[in-house]
Design an enzyme around this catalytic site. Structure first.
Site, PDB file in Angstrom:
ATOM      1  N   PHE A   1      56.699  42.150  46.051  1.00  0.00           N
ATOM      2  CA  PHE A   1      55.660  42.044  47.080  1.00  0.00           C
ATOM      3  C   PHE A   1      54.908  43.355  47.285  1.00  0.00           C
ATOM      4  O   PHE A   1      54.138  43.480  48.227  1.00  0.00           O
ATOM      5  CB  PHE A   1      56.273  41.588  48.411  1.00  0.00           C
TER       6      PHE A   1
ATOM      7  N   GLU B   1      49.506  47.465  45.594  1.00  0.00           N
ATOM      8  CA  GLU B   1      48.979  48.633  44.904  1.00  0.00           C
ATOM      9  C   GLU B   1      48.338  49.540  45.937  1.00  0.00           C
ATOM     10  O   GLU B   1      47.721  49.071  46.882  1.00  0.00           O
ATOM     11  CB  GLU B   1      47.956  48.211  43.846  1.00  0.00           C
TER      12      GLU B   1
ATOM     13  N   CYS C   1      46.273  40.184  41.384  1.00  0.00           N
ATOM     14  CA  CYS C   1      47.211  39.205  41.950  1.00  0.00           C
ATOM     15  C   CYS C   1      46.560  38.040  42.674  1.00  0.00           C
ATOM     16  O   CYS C   1      46.723  36.898  42.267  1.00  0.00           O
ATOM     17  CB  CYS C   1      48.194  39.916  42.867  1.00  0.00           C
TER      18      CYS C   1
HETATM   19  P1  NAD Z   1      50.537  45.283  33.922  1.00  0.00           P
HETATM   20  O1  NAD Z   1      49.588  44.614  33.027  1.00  0.00           O
HETATM   21  O2  NAD Z   1      50.131  46.504  34.680  1.00  0.00           O
HETATM   22  O3  NAD Z   1      51.881  45.665  33.119  1.00  0.00           O
HETATM   23  C1  NAD Z   1      52.506  44.846  32.199  1.00  0.00           C
HETATM   24  C2  NAD Z   1      53.142  45.698  31.117  1.00  0.00           C
HETATM   25  O4  NAD Z   1      53.903  44.847  30.243  1.00  0.00           O
HETATM   26  C3  NAD Z   1      52.134  46.434  30.230  1.00  0.00           C
HETATM   27  O5  NAD Z   1      52.449  47.809  30.212  1.00  0.00           O
HETATM   28  C4  NAD Z   1      52.325  45.795  28.849  1.00  0.00           C
HETATM   29  O6  NAD Z   1      52.114  46.705  27.782  1.00  0.00           O
HETATM   30  C5  NAD Z   1      53.776  45.362  28.929  1.00  0.00           C
HETATM   31  N1  NAD Z   1      54.178  44.348  27.968  1.00  0.00           N
HETATM   32  C6  NAD Z   1      53.502  43.260  27.528  1.00  0.00           C
HETATM   33  N2  NAD Z   1      54.246  42.569  26.645  1.00  0.00           N
HETATM   34  C7  NAD Z   1      55.424  43.228  26.522  1.00  0.00           C
HETATM   35  C8  NAD Z   1      56.602  43.013  25.770  1.00  0.00           C
HETATM   36  N3  NAD Z   1      56.714  41.964  24.963  1.00  0.00           N
HETATM   37  N4  NAD Z   1      57.607  43.889  25.886  1.00  0.00           N
HETATM   38  C9  NAD Z   1      57.504  44.980  26.699  1.00  0.00           C
HETATM   39  N5  NAD Z   1      56.400  45.225  27.442  1.00  0.00           N
HETATM   40  C10 NAD Z   1      55.382  44.362  27.357  1.00  0.00           C
HETATM   41  O7  NAD Z   1      51.031  44.157  34.950  1.00  0.00           O
HETATM   42  P2  NAD Z   1      51.510  44.353  36.468  1.00  0.00           P
HETATM   43  O8  NAD Z   1      50.327  44.523  37.373  1.00  0.00           O
HETATM   44  O9  NAD Z   1      52.618  45.353  36.507  1.00  0.00           O
HETATM   45  O10 NAD Z   1      52.084  42.897  36.766  1.00  0.00           O
HETATM   46  C11 NAD Z   1      53.285  42.427  36.192  1.00  0.00           C
HETATM   47  C12 NAD Z   1      53.718  41.181  36.935  1.00  0.00           C
HETATM   48  O11 NAD Z   1      54.007  41.501  38.311  1.00  0.00           O
HETATM   49  C13 NAD Z   1      52.659  40.075  36.988  1.00  0.00           C
HETATM   50  O12 NAD Z   1      53.305  38.835  36.960  1.00  0.00           O
HETATM   51  C14 NAD Z   1      52.031  40.292  38.364  1.00  0.00           C
HETATM   52  O13 NAD Z   1      51.479  39.097  38.872  1.00  0.00           O
HETATM   53  C15 NAD Z   1      53.219  40.697  39.185  1.00  0.00           C
HETATM   54  N6  NAD Z   1      52.897  41.496  40.376  1.00  0.00           N
HETATM   55  C16 NAD Z   1      51.952  42.458  40.318  1.00  0.00           C
HETATM   56  C17 NAD Z   1      51.684  43.220  41.449  1.00  0.00           C
HETATM   57  C18 NAD Z   1      50.620  44.282  41.415  1.00  0.00           C
HETATM   58  O14 NAD Z   1      50.270  44.765  42.502  1.00  0.00           O
HETATM   59  N7  NAD Z   1      50.115  44.692  40.254  1.00  0.00           N
HETATM   60  C19 NAD Z   1      52.389  43.000  42.632  1.00  0.00           C
HETATM   61  C20 NAD Z   1      53.388  42.022  42.646  1.00  0.00           C
HETATM   62  C21 NAD Z   1      53.627  41.284  41.505  1.00  0.00           C
END
Ligand code: NAD
Length: 437
Positions: A150, A153, A261
């Site tokens: 939750f 950013e 998100c």
């Molecule tokens: P992001 O795109 O910033 O990071 C994802 C990472 O995963 C990237 O660094 C990518 O290179 C890596 N990746 C992709 N395939 C891979 C693999 N096979 N093995 C290893 N690494 C791999 O995404 P994020 O913003 O961190 O979001 C991730 C999840 O968390 C999503 O489901 C999002 O909805 C959820 N989420 C995000 C937030 C937010 O504020 N950004 C908050 C809560 C939940």
């Protein structure tokens, strides 16, 4: 505890760093070799207040490691967090391919009991799918837990270190104990760790984000009404927010929600509803209102320039989808830029952190200024798209001399109308009486 975090983006890097900060040994895995190399050499890859200090400390003390090898990264881990992307697929549903690919790989390399944790935002039923994808290739025991994240950013470290609540979806006693121990240092002030089944945990995340997006679109519609009826949204906001049942937070109108998100999660919940033969009508409206809201300022700008933006030059303050982040995914600023450039205008933008990310996506479609005042040079008007605090009390005199016309279109309601009138600005914002000079 030994922990592995697969996916080292916004969520993964914060998760890994904060778990290291409470004394765990953390290995972060990412397929992006460039990113891993930077992180290994001590270079942080995202902007998030407070993160760099923790990152440097834990890296130096050897509790935080990075690798591109999933097999090496998870070998000693007791808990494996999946913080992988779940972007919208073509039909709006969450694309689970990143998660299921890693789950399939895990099925080939798990050698002993581990807890696999879905930290990504995933539709109801994903824990079962991850379980099945791993189980098809191995015999060892493991549990799959849903632990939605939750964090916001911009305040991600604070949110992670002191969460309002931790939601853990599991029906395994063994996994429940491990997860409870892992999170105990984060809830010492008494905030709850709420245990539930996997499906309820998965839905909790979508329900939370969809509710917040609903609040935003609701207030944006109230703002539209305020303008048409001659009311002031700031007054209405304060008037309703003091009711405990409504609450003061998240009632600020603006030019729509963006980010990685809300847009995708609302869309995914609508899609999940359709899959079980239900039409989630409120969320259809929430998305529709938001799409239009991103360009809310455009008709005001066009009217000011007699419906001809050709050859006009605009200063734009703010590119990130919200302050204190360099994330530009679905940022309203990008939609405004598109509309202005298509209408024949030019733009010079300033953002304290996000300009390099925008430049990577749209290159020299616009110009980039080194500071907020430089962006104003020769501009016919200023547009404000993100409420960075550095924009809140600017030097209006300086602004007045740099702008060709003292006109401000503020998508985040940063200034008071009466003050702007005294200063001689044409000032339009969202849901308040415009100052027309
Ligand atoms: P992001 O795109 O910033 O990071 C994802 C990472 O995963 C990237 O660094 C990518 O290179 C890596 N990746 C992709 N395939 C891979 C693999 N096979 N093995 C290893 N690494 C791999 O995404 P994020 O913003 O961190 O979001 C991730 C999840 O968390 C999503 O489901 C999002 O909805 C959820 N989420 C995000 C937030 C937010 O504020 N950004 C908050 C809560 C939940």
């Amino acid at each position: 505890m030994k922990i592995s975090v697969v996916g080292t983006g916004y969520v993964g890097l914060v998760t890994g760093t904060c778990f290291a900060e409470t004394g765990n040994d953390v290995t972060c895995v990412d397929i992006d070799a460039n990113k891993v190399k930077k992180l290994q050499s001590g270079q942080i890859t995202i902007y998030e207040p407070g993160l760099e200090k923790l990152f440097e400390r834990n890296l130096k003390e050897g509790r935080l490691n990075f690798t591109t090898s999933l097999e090496d990264g998870i070998r000693d881990a007791q808990v494996i967090f999946l913080a992988l992307p779940t972007p919208p697929g073509e039909d709006g549903s969450a694309d689970l391919s990143y998660i299921l690919r890693v789950a399939d790989q895990l099925g080939h390399i798990l050698k002993d009991y581990k807890v696999i944790v879905d930290k990504s935002t995933v539709p109801v039923g994903t824990a079962d799918k991850v379980h099945a994808a791993i189980a098809k290739n191995i015999k060892v025991e493991f549990d799959v837990v849903s632990n939605p994240e939750f964090l916001r950013e911009g305040v991600a470290v604070e949110d992670f270190m002191k969460p309002d609540r931790v939601v853990i979806g599991t029906q395994s006693e063994r996994a429940r104990k491990i997860m409870g121990d892992l999170y105990a240092p984060f809830v010492r002030q008494g905030n709850p760790v709420i245990f539930m089944d996997e499906k309820s945990a998965e839905l909790t995340k979508y329900a939370a984000n969809s509710f917040l997006a609903t609040k935003i679109s609701f207030m944006n519609e109230i703002a539209i009404l305020c303008e048409r009826l001659g009311a002031d949204v700031d007054m209405v906001r304060r008037g309703i927010g003091s009711d405990d049942r409504i609450g003061k937070r998240f009632l600020f109108p603006g030019i729509g929600y963006g980010g990685s998100c809300f847009p995708k999660d609302v869309q995914a919940l609508v899609k999940s509803s359709q899959e079980v033969d239900y039409s989630f009508r409120i969320l259809d409206a929430v998305m529709d209102v938001n799409e239009k809201q991103k360009l809310f300022l455009l008709p005001k700008i066009q009217a000011f320039f007699n419906n001809d933006l050709k050859g006009r030059h605009f200063a734009l303050w703010g590119l990130a989808f919200k302050p204190n982040t360099d994330d530009i995914r679905e940022a309203p600023a990008l939609y405004i830029i598109d509309a202005l450039v298509s209408a024949g205008a030019t733009v010079t933008a300033f953002d304290p952190e996000a300009a390099h990310n925008v430049q990577q996506v749209i290159g020299d479609k616009i110009q980039y200024a080194d500071n907020q005042y430089a962006a104003l040079e020769n501009a016919d008007a200023l547009i404000i798209a993100t409420e960075w605090s550095v924009f809140r009390t600017p030097d209006f005199n300086k602004m007045g001399t740099q702008l060709k016309q003292k006109a401000i279109f503020d998508g985040r309601n940063l200034f008071e109308g009466a003050h702007m009138r005294e200063l001689g600005f044409h000032y339009e914002s969202v849901g308040r009486n415009p100052v027309k000079l």
